[in-house]
Structure formats: structure tokens, C-alpha cells
Enzyme design. Structure first.
Site, PDB file in Angstrom:
ATOM      1  N   GLU B 210      -0.258   6.280 -12.674  1.00  0.00           N
ATOM      2  CA  GLU B 210      -0.394   6.212 -11.216  1.00  0.00           C
ATOM      3  C   GLU B 210       0.604   5.201 -10.667  1.00  0.00           C
ATOM      4  OE1 GLU B 210      -4.596   5.238 -11.176  1.00  0.00           O
ATOM      5  OE2 GLU B 210      -4.192   3.127 -10.785  1.00  0.00           O
ATOM      6  N   HIS B 248      -7.526   0.753  -7.001  1.00  0.00           N
ATOM      7  CA  HIS B 248      -7.267  -0.059  -8.186  1.00  0.00           C
ATOM      8  C   HIS B 248      -6.416  -1.277  -7.821  1.00  0.00           C
ATOM      9  CE1 HIS B 248      -7.781   3.612 -11.064  1.00  0.00           C
ATOM     10  NE2 HIS B 248      -8.934   3.010 -10.812  1.00  0.00           N
TER      11      HIS B 248
END
Lengths: 388, 293
Positions: B210, B248
Site C-alpha cells: 500500500e 494505517h
């Protein structure tokens, strides 16, 4: 978490870092009075959570209290647009009014955690005053770096290595080395994610001063720094995100599309945004509903979507793991009871307790569009947002 | 075979009497994991889940039960301490689920465990599963299928989607590892690729990356330098705005670094089959595996 420049400077001053004399003004009259106290000349600096203020007209020099008053009137209450902000810009509610500085030399100083080395790194450059990304790309050799071993902590020689490495004379180097040590102590004591001084000025009289200061803090460490948390200025954030946070929906980021998405898990939420885009639409937000099994959070997510005029369709994608599908669907049903859901909702469910979740939806007689997998959900949401 | 954990793993859970810890302890146990002990200071001498002994310290638990892997559910303010306790007690594989550990706490943890040989997975991760053998994490065991594809990911639920796609196509997994969404993960993609390389039962690997950081670029360099097993990748966050943290702690594009497009390009250049959509990861792996035969 970010703080304003004046707050960063106050913290730096607490740690023995010299900063220019100055005070905060919220009105033109205050700006004039402070300028008077500073000897009749000042720099007015718009306090917003973004860099690039100088080029954007957010920093002005006043040669008299009267001029300070008129410049403050122009700045206060406006929104400042810089290359780091959205096109809407950020509200200017306060000005830092400071003494003007005769800068002889300007250096750059910053501390971050280097994720490859897994320890803090202090970076310094004699090429200060300009954007460090520019220095890094054009002449990376001009940026000096030292790592701080967490086993030994900061050591005096590290500061000396950087200060003398920048080619400073003995007096400036001594002061700068000490300042670097103090900045590191601040970084560690307050759990900063970034501590930056740019420029670090050497004045014509040989003094070292933090002319601009930036501190960002590790959100994960705020639990042990209530003093820092209290500095947070919500006026600098997107009002929808502030509202979301107040409603307990912490992982919400507003973007510019038309499909409101509610997903469990950050990676999956990003993937759903990607899928919507690949399917020809645009997401209105990032929203990770998280793992707490809490129907209220689902209800509040719907509140956020319905209060956003950009949202033309809602996409719910839940792959239950810790999050249980039945709890999420109870939240969806409750949301429909509490408010009029006037945009189409596409729902895709899988994982833990999916059968129970689907039963709850079916028995509620809600109107919604069922999707078999997340690609199907994205395609149907894009179609629904277009009114098809 | 598998990596990190298998049917002989003797698992210990730190924080077993907490809400999360007890819920997932039961699921791990039901999956067939050898859960030999729990640790909660002050609750030593008690038993949970029909006979799993609870100890006050990890050291005591290891001496009495020969636990060799630990799963941590301790709250963030105490989680770094829990990792260090596991490490000092000689646990070989430490898996930390806890989200929200301050980064400077992790800096100290990394410094302390460097060179000790312990393998830390996480924090802020879904854990590890070797399907059919051992579950040491929070994922649903029932979407997994034993087999020969290794999965390594920074995400939790996106990994479930990926595994569901693989399982639906009849592609089983050797081990699925969530390395977590924090900026300082205990283990990196490269660390896991090294283990998959040595595992004879892993024939191919799915890598889910990611935005943020450069773990994917590091993986690309490692693969290019001689990782022979085929790799399929997907990079989440191609449409994420710059400068914003996407859930995150480590998922943030800063300036021009950390973009999904650059990571995809680096992996493609290393010969990785990059799936443009998260919905076609399974199909992409199927094509790759069909090509092997």
C-alpha cells in the site's frame, strides 16, 4: 497531529531553543500593540497548518504599528491558499507578530524517524530557507545526516558533527550543536513525528535563532501528552472530518468524489476507493469503520454521508473478521430508522456471521442494492451515483 | 510445510484474559492451534478455555510449557513492554496484533531485539495463519485452504479478500502473514520473501502493499536480485490523496514518495505480475500458476 508555529516555538523555547521575540494576535489592534512593543517594526505570520505561506502572501513585514494593524486586517478572517492546502485554503484566525531578523546565514534542521534505519535521524543543511525537498533532489550531498542510537541517546558529538559539517565558525557551531541537542530532547520527550527548523538563522550579530518552526506529533503517543493534545486546532481541519471524529468515526478522510464508502479495514478501504475509480466513478471519502463491534459507529457513518451534499450513492463493503457482519447490518437498519436515507445504498457482505447479517437486512425490508463481491459493489455504486 | 508457524508451534497468548485476547484465543484453539499458555500479570495459577493455564510472566510460562511463539493483545501503552518480555523469555516468533503503539517505543524495541534472532511480526497486524496447521492471529480460519501460495500483506481485511479469491479458485495457501500497517514493522516484505524462498512448499507468493514508505521498493530490489518464485502483487491506495494518513499509521504519501504507482512500477520492473485491480489478484495468480505447468 500538527500544531501552529507559535505553539511549536513556545515548546522549543521551553527546551532552551532561542526563538525571535513575538506574541500572538487575534485582532488588528493586538497586532499593532505587539508591533509597538517590538519597537515599531514586525513580521506578521498567518498561523495555518500548512507550509508555503510566504509565497502565498501569508507573511508580511510591517514598518509601523499602523501598518501592522492594516496588514492584520487584510490577513485575519481570510482563508490562506498555499501549494500545500486544498483550493479552499485554511482559515487565518491568528497571527504570530514577531521582531524582524537580520539574517546573515540560514541553515536547515530537522528530526524524523528513519524507517529503514529504525531510529531517529537528524538532518542538517547549510542550504536553509528554501524547501528541503528541492535541496534533496538537486544537491543531496548538501544534506548531512546523523542517526541517534536509542541505546545511547543523543550524544554531544552528533551535534558538533552536523554544526561543523555545515561549515559554521566556532561560535555559531557551539550554539548550533547545543541547539540540536535541545531539539532532540524535545523530539523525544514529546513524541514528535517531525521537528523542523527552517530557517535556522545566524543573525548579523552572530546569534542563532529558530526563525520558522514546525512540530508534528505521533498520534499514537498522544495518550501520554495531554498538554500537546489540547493544542489541536480543529478549525484547521475539514469540518466533516472534525464532525466524524466527534461521532467516534476516527478514520475518515474527505476526498472529492460522489460515492460515500464505508469499509472495515484501512487497506480494504483504500482498495475499494481504487475499485470505484477503476469502475469510472470517484469516492467521496476514505472511511475505515474499524474493528469495534459498535452499531452506533455505522449509524454515524451514515449521518456523515447524508450530511455531505457530494454523496450521491453509498457503498458498504464489509469482510467480517473481528468485525461481525451482523453487528454492522444492525447498524445499517438502525441508521434507516433514525434518518431518511435518500441516496441509493449498495451493500456487499462477507465473512464472520454473514448469514445472520443478511437475514437481518432481509427482514428489515430496507431498500438497498445487493452486491455479490466488491467489484460488483463498485460497478453498481458507480451506476447508482449516476442516477441509473 | 509453511513459514513461521506450523502444527508443532506451541502458542502463548499475552493478554489472554482481556476481551480481544480471550475471544481470539478461543478461535485459535478451535482452529486446532496448540495453545499452551496465556499470560496476564496477577492472574497466574488460573485456567481459561477449559484448561489453558495462565501465568503471571512470559518467562514462567515458557519454562513450564515450552511455548515457542507468542501472540500479543496487550493494549498499546503496554505493548512494547510485552514484546520485550516475550523476546527476553526466549520466544522465537512474536506476533503483535496491537494497534497504536508509539513509534519511539518501537524504535527502542527494534534496537533491543536486533541480533537476538527473534522474529517479530507486526504490530498493528492480523497475525499469521498456516492453513490446516496453526492460526496465530485474528483472521477467519474458514476462508483459508491449505496449499502452496504464500501471502504477505500490510493490510488485514484486504488479505481476507485476497485469500477468499484464491480459495474460490482452488488455490491453497502455505502461510499468510500480515506484516502490519505501521511505519516500523517488525518484519518486512523482504524478511518474509526470504522465508518463503527457503520453504519448499511455497511455489508462488502474493504480495499486498500500500501507499507510504518504501517496503515494496525494497521487495522489488530483492526479487530482482534473485528471488526465483513467481510473485503477484497489488498496491492499495492508487487513488489516495497526498499528505493524508489513510487509517494505517504508515499509509501516507509524503511529497512524491510512497505512491502506489511508483511501487507498482518498481515491482513490475522486477518481473512481478502486478494486478491493476484488487478484484483480480486471484485471477492473476491463477494465470501465473497455469503458466508454470
Amino acid at each position: 497531529m500538527k500544531v501552529h508555529e507559535y505553539q511549536a516555538k513556545a515548546l522549543m523555547a521551553q527546551f532552551g531553543i532561542p526563538t525571535p521575540h513575538g506574541e500572538v494576535a487575534a485582532t488588528p489592534a493586538e497586532a499593532a500593540a505587539i508591533t509597538g512593543r517590538l519597537g515599531g517594526r514586525s513580521v506578521l505570520k498567518a498561523q495555518v497548518y500548512a507550509g508555503g505561506r510566504g509565497k502565498a502572501g501569508g507573511i508580511k513585514v510591517a514598518n509601523s504599528p499602523k501598518e501592522a494593524e492594516s496588514l492584520a486586517r487584510q490577513l485575519l478572517g481570510t482563508r490562506l491558499v498555499t501549494h500545500q492546502t486544498t483550493p479552499e485554503g485554511l482559515p487565518v484566525q491568528k497571527l504570530l507578530v514577531e521582531q524582524t531578523i537580520d539574517i546573515h546565514d540560514q541553515a536547515y534542521l530537522s528530526i524524523v524517524v528513519d524507517s529503514s534505519a529504525r531510529m531517529p535521524v537528524i538532518m542538517a543543511s547549510a542550504a536553509g530557507g528554501i524547501e528541503i525537498e528541492e535541496v534533496a533532489s538537486k544537491s543531496p550531498e548538501k544534506i548531512l545526516k546523523v542517526h541517534v542510537d536509542p541505546a545511547t541517546g543523543f550524544q554531544t558529538y552528533l551535534g558538533q558533527k552536523l554544526a561543523y559539517g555545515m561549515g559554521m565558525d566556532k561560535e555559531s557551531a557551539r550554539a548550533t550543536a547545543a541547539l540540536i541537542g535541545n531539539l532532540y530532547r524535545l523530539f523525544e520527550a514529546k513524541d514528535c513525528s517531525l521537528a523542523e527548523i527552517n530557517p535556522l538563522a545566524v543573525t548579523n550579530s552572530g546569534k542563532i535563532l529558530a526563525v520558522d518552526a514546525k512540530l508534528n506529533f505521533d498520534d499514537n503517543a498522544l495518550f501520554r501528552h495531554k498538554d500537546i493534545e489540547a493544542l489541536h486546532d480543529t478549525a484547521q481541519e475539514d469540518p466533516r472530518e472534525v464532525q466524524a471524529e466527534a461521532w467516534g468515526v476516527k478514520n475518515y478522510v474527505k476526498v472529492d468524489g460522489s460515492i460515500g464508502c464505508m469499509v472495515n479495514g484501512a487497506g480494504l478501504a483504500m482498495a475499494v476507493m481504487d475499485l470505484i475509480t477503476l469502475s469510472g466513478g470517484r469516492p467521496a471519502n476514505f472511511l475505515d469503520i474499524g474493528t469495534a463491534n459498535n452499531p452506533d459507529r455505522v449509524v454515524n457513518s451514515f449521518k456523515i454521508f447524508l450530511s455531505d451534499p457530494d454523496v450521491k450513492a453509498i457503498l458498504v463493503n464489509i469482510f467480517g473478521g473481528i468485525a461481525r457482519v451482523d453487528v454492522i447490518t444492525r447498524g445499517i437498519v438502525e441508521a434507516h430508522k433514525q434518518m431518511k436515507v435518500n441516496v441509493p445504498a449498495v451493500i456487499r457482505l462477507a465473512g464472520t456471521n454473514v448469514e445472520e447479517g443478511k437475514r437481518i437486512l432481509k427482514e428489515s425490508n430496507l431498500k438497498y442494492i445487493e452486491a455479490s463481491d466488491f467489484r460488483d459493489a463498485a460497478v453498481k455504486a458507480v451506476r447508482a451515483a449516476r442516477g441509473g | 510445510m509453511s513459514i513461521l508457524i506450523d502444527r508443532n508451534t506451541r502458542l502463548l497468548i499475552q493478554g489472554i484474559t482481556g476481551e480481544e485476547g480471550s475471544f481470539h484465543a478461543e478461535r485459535c484453539l478451535k482452529y486446532g492451534t496448540k495453545l499452551v499458555a496465556g499470560v496476564t500479570p496477577g492472574k497466574g495459577g488460573t485456567k481459561v478455555l477449559n484448561g489453558v493455564p495462565v501465568f503471571d510472566t512470559v518467562d514462567r510460562a515458557v519454562r513450564e510449557t515450552e511455548a515457542n511463539a507468542s501472540l500479543i493483545f496487550v493494549p498499546a501503552p503496554c505493548a512494547a513492554d510485552a514484546i520485550l518480555e516475550a523476546s527476553d523469555a526466549g520466544i522465537g516468533v512474536v506476533i503483535c496484533i496491537t494497534e497504536g503503539i508509539p513509534i519511539l517505543d518501537m524504535v527502542k524495541v527494534h534496537r533491543h531485539i536486533a541480533g537476538t534472532g527473534i522474529r517479530l511480526i507486526g504490530p498493528n497486524c492480523p497475525g499469521v495463519i498456516s492453513p490446516g496447521q496453526c492460526l496465530a492471529g485474528i483472521m477467519s480460519g474458514d476462508i483459508h485452504l491449505p496449499g502452496n501460495v504464500g501471502v504477505v500483506s500490510r493490510s488485514g481485511t484486504l488479505t481476507y479478500e485476497t485469500v477468499a479469491q484464491l480459495t474460490q479458485l482452488g488455490i491453497g495457501q502455505s502461510t499468510c502473514v500480515g506484516i502490519g500497517g505501521d511505519p516500523l514493522p517488525g518484519s518486512t516484505f523482504v524478511d518474509m520473501l526470504k522465508l518463503f524462498d527457503r520453504d519448499t512448499d511455497t511455489k508462488a507468493v502474493v504480495l499486498i502493499g500500500e501507499i507510504g514508505g518504501s517496503l515494496e521498493q525494497d521487495a522489488a530490489a530483492y526479487i530482482k536480485a534473485g528471488f526465483k518464485k513467481p510473485v503477484v502483487a497489488y498496491l492499495a491506495g492508487g487513488t489516495a490523496p497526498s499528505g493524508r494518513r489513510m487509517g494505517h499509521a504508515g499509509a501516507i504519501i509524503s511529497g512524491a514518495s510512497g505512491r502506489a504507482q511508483d511501487k507498482a512500477a518498481a515491482l513490475s520492473a522486477a518481473g512481478v505480475a502486478v494486478s491493476p485491480s484488487p478484484a483480480t489478484i486471484g485471477e492473476t495468480m491463477k494465470k501465473v500458476l497455469d503458466g508454470l505447468q
